[in-house]
Write an enzyme that holds these catalytic residues in place. Structure first.
Site, PDB file in Angstrom:
ATOM      1  CB  SER A 187      60.701 -21.611 136.373  1.00 25.84           C
ATOM      2  OG  SER A 187      60.414 -22.961 136.152  1.00 25.84           O
ATOM      3  CB  CYS A 188      58.975 -21.113 140.893  1.00 25.02           C
ATOM      4  SG  CYS A 188      58.379 -21.105 142.511  1.00 25.02           S
TER       5      CYS A 188
END
Lengths: 376, 78
Positions: free
Chosen positions: B13-14
């Site tokens: 994820s980011c």
């Protein structure tokens, strides 16, 4: 040094204090322009997290030293990366836990009035500009326009030591998922909404149009359901003790509701006209208008809530004095702007036609509210 | 499209997809192609925004079963 992680609640407390933090939003510029943390005293800047990857000294010069910087992103991960970079350079930093995801679900209750036999609380969902209400009298409560996170109201009811007996939606919401039905189910309260808003709905509800007056608590609390179509055909407003008008999305502090979300903009604009010049016009200037949205954080008044007296709204909004129906219609249909994100799906959920997971519900609601229209 | 390097950021994820993509781009010559695979929906807008702000070019992107694929051509150093 380690980077502190703060909750949405803690951030809000700091925003309200005399020493608000500086917000560094590291999401991409498009997301920031669309929707960001706002407050009366908040200073914020947008530098996307990927700009920090190519360490350019110029970027750091935009940030204040000696002031706490709260780094915000969509869910918290990128903010932490940037915060660690800033921390190494000696900045005072913290990050918002769960980022805008948490901010979109943060609520704060504000008491508007408290007197013998009546307490009125306005719940602010700051990120969405959504307002909901709890009207309390003698151990009983009415909740109006509840948002999806019903625990907020259950918590408040417990704190006030009251039983939620009535739950209402002033209309079928298009910008956020209603918690009304869910809250009624959890508390055993009656759920009211206008029948015309629920055509084809699978849900059990009490038709609001059958109840001109709802009394509870002391006989003092008289709630009149007044049909105020225009935003939607079945929109109603509630007049409490002839003094407080919970106006839903029909009338706002800064203007009128948008009539276009049903695809019948001109037709509904006529309804809105009738509402303004026939139903609302006889109400006296001293009535407090308490809407279900604010369009701008600046609408929060000195006392900390969103509301204005009818006289003031009439004075400040030319549209309230535009009696020429043609001109009125042009004005309310011409300035509507972008539609709320995902509104068709949200309407279906609020009618009980589709059911979604909590994750999907959260995703659908991310982003700004666009139900209020400003008629400059 | 044939890529010179494939970056697998699936499940991350980011900010990781962009962090990894940026690192891979550093190793490439101007004009070469990187393929980024990501399952993070949030990265989609971010990635396009990042490419715009650098001198690289987004040649194409597609989505298949929740996996986003971006093909980026390395640009001149600014």
């Amino acid at each position: 040094m380690t980077v502190k992680v703060i909750t949405a609640k803690a951030l809000h407390e700091r925003m309200e204090s005399g020493d608000p933090p500086f917000i560094l939003d590291v999401r991409n510029p498009q997301d920031y322009d669309d929707w960001k943390i706002e407050g009366k005293y908040i200073k914020s800047i947008n530098i996307p997290y990927f700009d920090f990857l190519d360490a350019d000294e110029g970027v750091y010069q935009l940030l204040p030293k000696g002031t706490e910087i709260v780094v915000v992103c969509a869910k918290g991960g990128s903010a932490m990366m940037v915060a660690e970079m800033l921390d190494e350079r000696g900045y005072q930093v913290s990050t918002l836990e769960q980022g805008m995801l948490a901010w979109s679900q943060f609520y704060t209750p504000v008491t508007i009035v408290e007197r013998a036999g009546l307490k009125l609380i306005q719940f602010h969902r700051l990120a969405k500009g959504c307002l909901s209400y709890m009207v309390i009298s003698q151990g009983k409560a009415l909740v109006v326009d509840a948002s999806r996170h019903v625990d907020e109201y259950l918590k408040a009811a417990k704190q006030e030591n009251v039983e939620i007996a009535h739950v209402m939606d002033t209309h079928l919401h298009a910008d956020h998922i209603s918690g009304g039905f869910d809250l009624a189910e959890k508390t055993g309260a009656t759920y009211y909404i206008s029948s015309s808003e629920m055509e084809g709905a699978q849900r059990v509800f009490e038709p609001l149009e059958k109840h001109e007056i709802i009394r509870f608590g002391t006989v003092d609390v008289k709630i009149m359901a007044i049909p105020t179509p225009g935003h939607t055909p079945g929109s109603i407003s509630l007049l409490i003790n002839r003094q407080f008008l919970l106006s839903g999305d029909t009338l706002f502090v800064g203007g009128l509701g948008r009539p276009d979300l049903g695809g019948h903009a001109r037709e509904w604009a006529q309804d809105l006209y009738e509402t303004v010049f026939k139903t609302i016009s006889p109400l006296p200037d001293h009535v407090w208008v308490l809407p279900s949205h604010f369009a701008d954080i600046k609408e929060i008044n000195e006392a900390g809530y969103v509301g204005a007296q009818l006289g003031e709204i009439r004075k400040n909004n030319e549209i309230m004095r535009t009696e020429d129906i043609k001109q009125f219609t042009e004005c309310v249909t011409g300035t509507v702007g972008s539609t709320p994100p995902n509104y068709k799906e949200i309407v279906d959920i609020n009618r009980g036609a589709t059911d979604v997971s909590v994750e999907r519900a959260t995703e659908l609601e991310i982003g700004p509210n666009r139900c209020a229209v400003h008629h400059g | 499209m044939k890529a010179d390097v494939i970056v697998d950021a699936k499940g991350l994820s980011c900010p990781m997809p962009i962090v990894k993509a940026r690192k891979a781009m550093e190793e490439l010559e101007v004009g070469q192609i990187m393929e980024l695979q990501s399952t993070d929906k949030g990265s989609v807008n971010d990635f396009q925004s990042w490419v715009k702000r650098t001198n690289h070019t987004l040649e194409s992107m597609d989505e298949d079963n929740g996996v986003y694929r971006f093909y980026v051509k390395k640009g001149q150093e600014s």
